[in-house]
Design an enzyme around this catalytic site. Structure first.
Site, PDB file in Angstrom:
ATOM      1  CG  ASP A  55       8.280 -27.690 -42.493  1.00 59.83           C
ATOM      2  OD1 ASP A  55       8.589 -26.832 -42.540  1.00 59.83           O
ATOM      3  OD2 ASP A  55       9.211 -26.981 -41.076  1.00 59.83           O
ATOM      4  CE1 TYR A 258      11.526 -27.311 -42.016  1.00 57.92           C
ATOM      5  CE2 TYR A 258      12.519 -30.197 -41.876  1.00 57.92           C
ATOM      6  CZ  TYR A 258      11.799 -28.691 -41.214  1.00 57.92           C
ATOM      7  OH  TYR A 258      10.970 -28.718 -40.190  1.00 57.92           O
TER       8      TYR A 258
END
Length: 754
Positions: A55, A258
């Site tokens: 991420d 996300y």
């Protein structure tokens, strides 16, 4: 290949920070990750190119850096890529635009990890010494506990006062259609309410003014982490950790972007797709492109807001929770790019000929639903239902019924998980990735718990005026429910009081928010992380030493209640190793002190001497039943009744000190009935052998005389327990006794399961 999160971290049981070496962290690869690291090393060695695709937030950047270091990757064939949705276009775009590891972002994560370790490792032992062993403190968790404790003190200090709210059902002459109006002020007392009703007996009611105002209602912006957690808590009843768990599943399935973000931004591609979907489903007049800008304090990520990856996907396959959360996200995303809802708000003022007060009636009518369409017709219909008749100024009205209902001023509401996240975000405490773990931690550590109280019965007065007659009645309601709300435990309150007194900086909201801002500045390359840690440590460490060495007359949180009239010894209440307890006597006396645990619902801060002494009355003789004594006491599983060899749990609405003989007998009889229904068959050939009906179906249980526990045996599916013979039962027992024991399942971490 997945790294399953971090592949190395600070050593668990050591401080693991070299203070004299510029706060160098001492990392280790945990035992459970060593085999995974070996596999990753082997794969990386044979690979032409290694793509680090963790991420983009600080944790993700740190994971990529640790992988680069531990796997001994080479810059020439290593690429760092990021994407915010798991779709083919997003991944292809990421591969076409690789970058290097952002070391500033890594340093911000290291600073957070090191600072949190310093606070936890140095502060926790002070709590062990001053309060009780096994306590812990944390930079963010302790501030979250403070919020909950301060709210609890506000509630305890709050004094509720009664007042009367007056409403009336009006109708125009000759009309059956009634509408409701409310008096424009509260009445302070029963006498005021009664005087008002009496004055309305002969009063005339007239429409004094009618005004219609056009209103616009704008949609909420798309979801960020905190607003998703709040809305899922409010609308779906999800806990914060549950919301993140379900959102993670949706993200991994490629269904949403996300889910850890504080950005309100939507990409140009997403805006075009949303506009097309709105136009197709609702019409072009419902489309309005909106660009939102992040307002939250210290917003750090360049992510988009949380949205569906493909907005035209109306429904998904998955669990019921996944479907509900997906719909919540999709509706909010669509609505954020739709036109304002247009409403007409009607205000009507109704005069009372005998009083200066006026009644007010309001209604809203939707003239154009706009974004409300995204939520289905239900929301618009609900607003449409609030209508008023078309009446001109000066119209005389009849009051079918006037009601003065006693209400009570409300104490501040306890936080639930969603509202706590909202408050933390407002204060700048924590970031999107920390809300859920912080709230889980303060509960698992026993500082905060979810309330279980349904509320207590409260009477209130309702005064009515109908057909010229005044009547009065008492009505009962439940008030003060804390079910599902976050309530501090005694331990939480005492730890919070200690920390706020002796470590005010650590518990200061502005100080905590300023540290978060410094992490942001480190991530932007504006501050040097070790210098910031050094400045903090220079002030913090001397305080730890000074307070740790400080002598105290009593344990922190200990409260003297008075003297026991029987022994003449002092009675005190405090937090013991296993929780709150009352103590009679002193540890310095020759005779050992007596101890008793507090009952559920009792608190160290509010228990009285009388209540404390009652705890030592157990076991208590309640009476007799069938020639056998009934006693009550408290055991490891809570309060109970003992009658002969039977133990019966005492329900939470009764206490072992207050339960009567009649109530105890009823509970004993109820347990006998339940056990009789549970017993399917017994075998005279082998006393203690029974076929029982349990929560998972029928089974065989054998408890020889004198044994503490019965041994259970499975029965084949479809077995008729009542028809089972002794020979069949014995054969089943012998067969299962001879079978090799099954190995116990090993506990696995969530990452390993995944």
């Amino acid at each position: 290949m997945s790294s399953m999160g971090h592949i190395r971290d600070l050593r668990k049981k050591d401080f693991s920070i070299e203070v004299d070496k510029n706060f160098q962290p001492d990392y280790e690869i945990p035992a459970e990750k060593k085999e995974l690291v070996r596999q990753l090393k082997s794969a990386a060695k044979d690979a032409e190119t290694v793509w680090l695709a963790s991420d983009e937030d600080r944790e993700g950047e740190a994971i990529a850096w640790h992988l680069f270091e531990v796997l001994e990757l080479k810059p020439e064939n290593t690429r760092r890529i990021v994407f915010h949705e798991i779709t083919k276009p997003a991944i292809v775009h990421a591969i076409e635009n690789p970058r290097g590891i952002d070391i500033d972002r890594v340093n911000a994560q290291q600073a957070r990890r090191v600072l949190d370790r310093i606070v936890g490792f140095e502060l926790s032992p002070v709590l062990w010494r001053k309060i009780k062993p096994a306590l812990s403190a944390g930079r963010v968790q302790s501030v979250a506990v403070r919020l909950i404790c301060e709210r609890e003190k506000e509630i305890r200090d709050f004094k509720s006062t009664p007042y009367f709210r007056v409403t009336a059902d009006f109708a125009a002459a000759g009309s059956d259609a009634t509408f409701k109006g409310e008096l424009n002020r509260r009445l302070d007392s029963h006498d005021d309410a009664m005087a008002f009703m009496q004055s309305c007996g002969q009063a005339r009611f007239r429409v004094e003014d009618v005004s219609v105002k056009a209103l616009k209602r704008q949609p909420a912006p798309p979801f960020t982490t905190s607003t998703l957690q709040q809305e899922a808590s409010r609308k779906l009843g999800f806990s914060v950790s549950q919301t993140m768990r379900v959102a993670q599943s949706l993200y991994e399935a490629g269904l949403i972007t996300y889910m850890r973000t504080d950005s309100l931004n939507l990409s140009d591609l997403a805006l075009r797709d949303i506009a097309k979907t709105v136009s197709t489903h609702f019409g072009t007049e419902y489309t309005k492109t909106r660009r939102y800008h992040t307002q939250s304090k210290g917003a750090q990520e360049a992510h988009e807001a949380i949205r569906p990856t493909y907005i035209d996907r109306e429904s998904i396959e998955g669990t019921a929770q996944e479907q509900k959360l997906y719909q919540l996200i999709r509706c909010r995303t669509l609505a954020s790019q739709m036109a304002d809802a247009l409403l007409d708000k009607t205000n009507m003022e109704i005069s009372v000929s005998t009083r200066p007060e006026i009644f007010q009636a309001t209604a809203e009518t939707v003239t154009f639903p706009g974004f409300l369409k995204a939520y289905g017709d239900g929301l618009a219909d609900k607003i449409e239902a609030l209508t008023l008749p078309d009446l001109a100024k000066g119209t005389e009205l009849q009051a079918a019924e006037i009601t003065a209902c006693e209400r009570f001023t409300q104490a501040p509401a306890r936080y639930n998980e969603g509202s706590l996240v909202k408050k933390m975000e407002e204060l700048g405490i924590g970031r999107p990735s920390t809300y859920a773990p912080t709230i889980s931690t303060i509960q698992s550590r026993g500082y905060v718990e979810k309330g279980e109280k349904e509320g207590e019965k409260r009477e209130f007065t309702v005064i009515s005026l109908a057909k010229g007659q005044i009547s009065e009645r008492q009505v009962t309601e439940k008030a003060g429910s804390d079910r599902g709300k976050l309530v501090p435990t005694d331990t939480g309150m005492i730890v919070n009081d200690f920390l706020t007194e002796y470590f005010p900086d650590i518990l200061d909201y502005n100080f905590t928010a300023r540290i978060e801002e410094k992490f942001d500045e480190i991530a932007e390359g504006k501050l040097q992380w070790q210098r910031e840690i050094s400045d903090f440590y220079g002030d913090f460490h001397p305080d730890i030493k000074r307070i740790s060495d400080m002598r105290m007359e009593h344990k922190v949180g200990e409260r003297q209640l008075g003297i026991d009239p029987k022994t003449g010894k002092p009675v005190s209440v405090k937090i013991g190793r296993f929780g709150p307890l009352v103590q009679i006597g002193d540890t310095n006396d020759e005779e050992k002190p007596q101890f008793a645990s507090l009952l559920k619902g009792q608190s160290v801060s509010t228990i009285t001497l009388e209540e404390a002494l009652k705890l030592f009355e157990l076991p208590r003789r309640v009476g007799e039943f069938e020639g056998k004594v009934i006693t009550t006491s408290i055991g490891r599983f809570g309060p109970y009744i003992r009658h002969d060899s039977m133990f019966v749990s005492i329900p939470k609405e009764l206490t072992p000190q207050g339960i009567t003989e009649e109530e105890a007998i009823e509970l004993i009889k109820a347990k006998r009935t339940a056990e009789a229904e549970k017993k399917v068959k017994s075998f005279p050939e082998m006393p203690g052998l029974e076929v029982l009906n349990g929560r998972y179906g029928i089974y065989l249980a054998y408890k020889p005389e004198g044994a503490r526990k019965a041994k259970n045996y499975k029965l084949p599916k479809g077995t008729d327990g009542a028809a089972l013979t002794f020979e069949e039962a014995r054969e089943l027992m012998e067969k299962q006794d001879a079978a090799p024991a099954k190995p116990r399942a090993r506990r696995t971490t969530a990452a390993a399961k995944k």
